[in-house]
Design a protein around this motif. Structure first.
Motif, PDB file in Angstrom:
ATOM      1  N   LEU A 466     -23.058 -52.381 -25.259  1.00 27.97           N
ATOM      2  CA  LEU A 466     -23.179 -53.746 -24.746  1.00 27.97           C
ATOM      3  C   LEU A 466     -21.805 -54.422 -24.710  1.00 27.97           C
ATOM      4  CD1 LEU A 466     -26.438 -55.017 -26.455  1.00 27.97           C
ATOM      5  CD2 LEU A 466     -26.132 -54.006 -24.217  1.00 27.97           C
ATOM      6  N   GLU A 468     -21.200 -57.292 -23.837  1.00 32.34           N
ATOM      7  CA  GLU A 468     -21.274 -58.716 -24.157  1.00 32.34           C
ATOM      8  C   GLU A 468     -20.980 -59.015 -25.626  1.00 32.34           C
ATOM      9  OE1 GLU A 468     -23.482 -57.066 -22.500  1.00 32.34           O
ATOM     10  OE2 GLU A 468     -23.993 -58.087 -20.636  1.00 32.34           O
ATOM     11  N   HIS A 485     -29.484 -63.815 -26.957  1.00 34.52           N
ATOM     12  CA  HIS A 485     -29.977 -62.796 -26.029  1.00 34.52           C
ATOM     13  C   HIS A 485     -31.497 -62.718 -26.014  1.00 34.52           C
ATOM     14  CE1 HIS A 485     -25.776 -61.640 -25.797  1.00 34.52           C
ATOM     15  NE2 HIS A 485     -26.108 -60.972 -24.696  1.00 34.52           N
ATOM     16  N   ASP A 510     -29.430 -55.264 -13.428  1.00 35.69           N
ATOM     17  CA  ASP A 510     -28.802 -54.325 -14.365  1.00 35.69           C
ATOM     18  C   ASP A 510     -28.562 -54.939 -15.743  1.00 35.69           C
ATOM     19  OD1 ASP A 510     -28.513 -53.322 -11.756  1.00 35.69           O
ATOM     20  OD2 ASP A 510     -26.814 -52.092 -12.356  1.00 35.69           O
ATOM     21  N   HIS A 511     -28.039 -56.188 -15.785  1.00 36.87           N
ATOM     22  CA  HIS A 511     -27.615 -56.757 -17.071  1.00 36.87           C
ATOM     23  C   HIS A 511     -28.795 -56.901 -18.032  1.00 36.87           C
ATOM     24  CE1 HIS A 511     -29.199 -60.523 -15.362  1.00 36.87           C
ATOM     25  NE2 HIS A 511     -29.219 -60.981 -16.614  1.00 36.87           N
ATOM     26  N   LYS A 514     -29.306 -53.875 -20.344  1.00 32.29           N
ATOM     27  CA  LYS A 514     -28.447 -53.853 -21.533  1.00 32.29           C
ATOM     28  C   LYS A 514     -29.003 -54.762 -22.623  1.00 32.29           C
ATOM     29  CE  LYS A 514     -24.272 -52.852 -18.858  1.00 32.29           C
ATOM     30  NZ  LYS A 514     -22.930 -53.335 -18.458  1.00 32.29           N
ATOM     31  N   ILE A 515     -29.515 -55.914 -22.220  1.00 31.83           N
ATOM     32  CA  ILE A 515     -30.090 -56.844 -23.201  1.00 31.83           C
ATOM     33  C   ILE A 515     -31.301 -56.208 -23.880  1.00 31.83           C
ATOM     34  CG2 ILE A 515     -31.339 -59.034 -23.431  1.00 31.83           C
ATOM     35  CD1 ILE A 515     -29.493 -60.139 -21.210  1.00 31.83           C
ATOM     36  N   GLN A 549     -32.208 -49.155 -19.490  1.00 36.51           N
ATOM     37  CA  GLN A 549     -30.996 -49.216 -18.665  1.00 36.51           C
ATOM     38  C   GLN A 549     -31.153 -48.432 -17.361  1.00 36.51           C
ATOM     39  OE1 GLN A 549     -27.966 -48.669 -22.119  1.00 36.51           O
ATOM     40  NE2 GLN A 549     -26.924 -49.879 -20.576  1.00 36.51           N
ATOM     41  N   CYS A 552     -33.838 -50.730 -15.292  1.00 43.58           N
ATOM     42  CA  CYS A 552     -33.246 -51.994 -14.832  1.00 43.58           C
ATOM     43  C   CYS A 552     -31.975 -51.697 -14.042  1.00 43.58           C
ATOM     44  CB  CYS A 552     -32.942 -52.904 -16.016  1.00 43.58           C
ATOM     45  SG  CYS A 552     -34.406 -53.325 -16.975  1.00 43.58           S
ATOM     46  N   CYS A 553     -32.178 -51.318 -12.816  1.00 40.65           N
ATOM     47  CA  CYS A 553     -31.063 -50.922 -11.952  1.00 40.65           C
ATOM     48  C   CYS A 553     -31.480 -51.179 -10.508  1.00 40.65           C
ATOM     49  CB  CYS A 553     -30.742 -49.444 -12.182  1.00 40.65           C
ATOM     50  SG  CYS A 553     -29.530 -48.772 -11.038  1.00 40.65           S
TER      51      CYS A 553
END
Length: 740
Positions: A466, A468, A485, A510-511, A514-515, A549, A552-553
């Motif tokens: 991550l 972030e 988050h 996408d982001h 990661k969350i 991941q 979520c793309c």
């Protein structure tokens, strides 16, 4: 028929297994009363055929020595020729049984002596001396080749020797001396056998063992069909005869003794028996003479295999095996090794116990009447299947989330070539989005209700991608980061997901992957997910959160496995039709929630089979509808009510104990007695699943219930299971058109 049999005279004497009745060393066929009434001689063959028969089905039994071929042939004689019903016929097996019993005791005693293992007591030593004296003076001269009974006093002597503690330990733990595998059976029955009025039972005859030195043939009828089976010895010295029998064969049944995995070959005392069977099987399936011959693999002696696994690890034979020493995983591994050695595209495998008559009856029907098997193909060619052709209608029932819809999707993949295009796969995007997002939201809100905080400190120790996470963040600031988050996810869920993604095939940004990945790694969240038995979240939650991941793309297209893992309520009635060989299968899936079950009864009419699905993994979960009833107990109640229904009196019911993969994992954390308080066995997969199966069988009022242990998300496994299902249904269809 076969060129090498031309020298056999028509007057050859009909002989029993293991004896010869002709100068060629080929035993004439064993022909029972069902066949005798219809015999005629065909001028083209030295063997009799049956008048008016459409075709012979020729089956060759092959396998290494002591694999159970001859026992299988005896079962065919019991089932189809009414053999071993007369005293005279049974008494003819006395010499073999005498030999098995006395030779076993002698072998064990002498090997113990060689290895300087003493019997426990002086009394047992006296019994040993008495036995060996009898063996030398009475047995060798008088009992070997006659049907004479063993004196009663010897039964007491053998029973006393068998009770010896050291002898039992020696027998159970030593795997490198040659003794017949029926030794335990006959020594435990010594007092019954050593009796002046002893007549062998059918089970005694099935358990008896004698080397097959000749070629033994048997013919029997199923209506106007002739099945001709040929058994030939499996020892190395006998295998030279095999190739001469390949001509015009319809099917080969290859037998493997599963219990031989820890034993050495009798012929050389060095080669592992299972490894020898693998080698022979490979060469057999590679033979160009058998290119068009149906091949079936019989992994036999499952009863002995199950017992041996308690004492000997499977990696005695297969050093690379790292699974548990339990029956299910072990037998599947052995099957996979044989399949890997098979060069044929199609191989049908059966797990068998040749001494169990009812089991062998079912297996033979599945073998002979399989759509791809010898009789199935002939019926299709003759038009008898298509002429009587009706759809085979199958109804899928079970509680919610039991795996019915996944099974239906597997049928689409296997028989309708479904989910091959990206457009077809993208239809499942809303369902997968929902499974992922709803699962995480449910877990987070449940933790909040229970006042459980995300761990964060422990999560920082896990390597993460991550970007972030700020460099040099302190532990004190980390809770704030996680809260941010978590809030970001819940805000996205409320403002973006619900309005836009819930019902459209739109990808998740996408982001967010990661969350979700970061939140899923949290130790406290994982603990809450695994331990909360009242958490109503779909069982695919772990799968999709671990793949967040990838899912979520913006370029993401669901794979077949993603589609199989996805879940949504079945609210209507879903139908699927497909062809398998000459048969049309029509499957109907109906929702399993309480609110949907009122639709079930309207579908019972004209059904051929009901497949009832049970999610094994729910034994520790509560019902979604009332949050008080255990889901497994609910499934038991529904199954009991279903099998009591008079509308299903003539319908084949099959029980699918599904989600074996999740069940295996859950047993590591939750005891089975959370559902079944009276269960006292180990919390291991094999004993646990057998116990669950017994509970459902106890609730079933039908005489026959076919049970399968399944994992609906495993396509290859489901393909094999459905072949077994079609075996049973095709057999019933053939019964209905008068071929049984």
């Amino acid at each position: 028929m076969f060129h090498f049999l031309e020298s056999v005279k028509k007057t050859s004497k009909i002989t029993r297994q293991g004896t010869t009745g002709s100068s060629s060393g080929v035993a004439a066929p064993v022909i029972g009363p069902l066949v005798k009434n219809h015999l005629v001689h065909d001028r083209r063959s030295k063997w009799p055929l049956i008048a008016g028969s459409a075709k012979e089905i020729k089956i060759l039994l092959l396998g290494s020595g002591q694999s159970g071929k001859s026992t299988f042939l005896k079962q065919m004689r019991i089932l189809h020729d009414h053999s071993f019903n007369t005293v005279a016929e049974c008494i003819s097996y006395r010499p073999t049984i005498n030999s098995n019993l006395l030779e076993s005791v002698k072998t064990i005693l002498l090997v113990m002596e060689e290895r300087r293992v003493e019997l426990t007591s002086e009394e047992t030593l006296k019994l040993k001396k008495q036995f060996l004296e009898f063996y030398a003076k009475e047995y060798m001269p008088h009992l070997v080749y006659t049907t004479q009974n063993i004196p009663m006093h010897l039964g007491d002597i053998i029973a006393g020797i068998w009770r010896d503690e050291r002898l039992q330990k020696f027998y159970n733990r030593t795997s490198d001396f040659q003794v017949v595998e029926n030794a335990r059976y006959f020594m435990e029955s010594a007092k019954r056998i050593c009796c002046l009025h002893y007549v062998p039972t059918k089970q005694d005859i099935l358990q008896s063992r004698r080397q097959t030195m000749a070629i033994v043939e048997m013919a029997f009828c199923v209506k106007d069909w002739v099945f001709r089976m040929i058994d030939v010895g499996g020892q190395r010295s006998q295998r030279m005869k095999w190739i001469s029998l390949f001509d015009n064969m319809d099917c080969i049944l290859f037998f493997v003794a599963l219990s031989g995995y820890n034993l050495l070959l009798e012929e050389d005392g060095q080669t592992n028996r299972m490894k020898e069977a693998l080698r022979v099987f490979f060469y057999l399936t590679s033979s160009p003479f058998l290119h068009n011959v149906q091949m079936m693999l019989f992994l036999n002696k499952t009863d002995l295999f199950r017992e041996k696994l308690k004492r000997y690890p499977l990696n005695i034979c297969f050093q690379d095996y790292s699974g548990p020493n339990e029956f299910g995983p072990a037998i599947e591994y052995v099957a996979s090794r044989f399949k890997a050695h098979c060069v044929k595209e199609e191989l049908y495998t059966h797990y068998t116990c040749s001494t169990d008559t009812m089991h062998i009856q079912f297996v033979f029907r599945a073998t002979a009447l399989h759509p791809m098997g010898a009789l199935g193909r002939q019926l299709a060619q003759d038009g008898r299947l298509s002429a009587s052709s009706k759809e085979i209608r199958i109804l899928l029932l079970g509680n919610g989330q039991s795996g019915k819809s996944t099974f239906l999707n597997q049928m689409r993949i296997l028989h309708n070539h479904a989910f091959e295009s990206s457009s077809e796969c993208s239809i499942f995007l809303p369902i997968i989005n929902s499974n992922l997002m709803e699962s995480l939201r449910t877990i987070l809100l449940t933790m909040e209700e229970q006042r459980l905080e995300l761990t964060s400190v422990e999560t920082l120790k896990v390597p993460t991608t991550l970007a972030e996470i700020p460099c040099g963040i302190t532990f004190q600031d980390l809770n704030t980061w996680w809260d941010h988050h978590k809030k970001e996810f819940l805000e996205f869920f409320s403002h973006e997901y619900r309005p836009r993604l819930a019902n459209t095939p739109q990808n998740i940004p996408d982001h967010l992957g990661k969350i979700i990945t970061g939140i899923w790694r949290d130790v406290q969240l994982q603990e809450s997910y695994y331990k909360a038995i009242d958490l109503q979240v779909s069982e695919n939650a772990k799968y999709f959160m671990e793949h967040a991941q990838r899912v979520c793309c913006l370029e993401y297209t669901p794979t077949k496995q993603d589609i199989l893992r996805s879940w949504t309520h079945t609210m209507g009635i879903t139908e699927l039709s497909f062809c398998l060989e000459a048969n049309v299968f029509r499957m109907t899936d109906i929702g399993g929630q309480r609110s949907q079950r009122k639709k079930w009864i309207s579908m019972f009419d004209h059904m051929d089979s009901v497949l009832f699905f049970v999610a094994l993994s729910v034994y520790n979960l509560l019902l979604e509808e009332d949050n008080q009833t255990n889901r497994m107990k609910e499934a038991l109640r529904v199954f009991s009510d279903l099998t009591l229904s008079p509308f299903l009196d003539y319908v084949v019911v099959m029980l699918f104990l599904n989600k074996t993969d999740l069940f295996r994992e859950k047993l590591k954390r939750y005891p089975l007695k959370m559902c079944f308080q009276e269960y006292s066995g180990p919390n291991n997969f094999g004993p646990a699943i057998d116990y669950v199966a017994s509970q459902f069988k106890d609730q079933c009022t039908k005489e026959n219930i076919y049970t399968h242990y399944t994992c609906s998300t495993d396509t290859t496994y489901i393909q094999n299971v459905f072949l077994a299902v079609s075996d049973v249904l095709l057999k019933q269809m053939i019964d209905n058109i008068g071929l049984n």
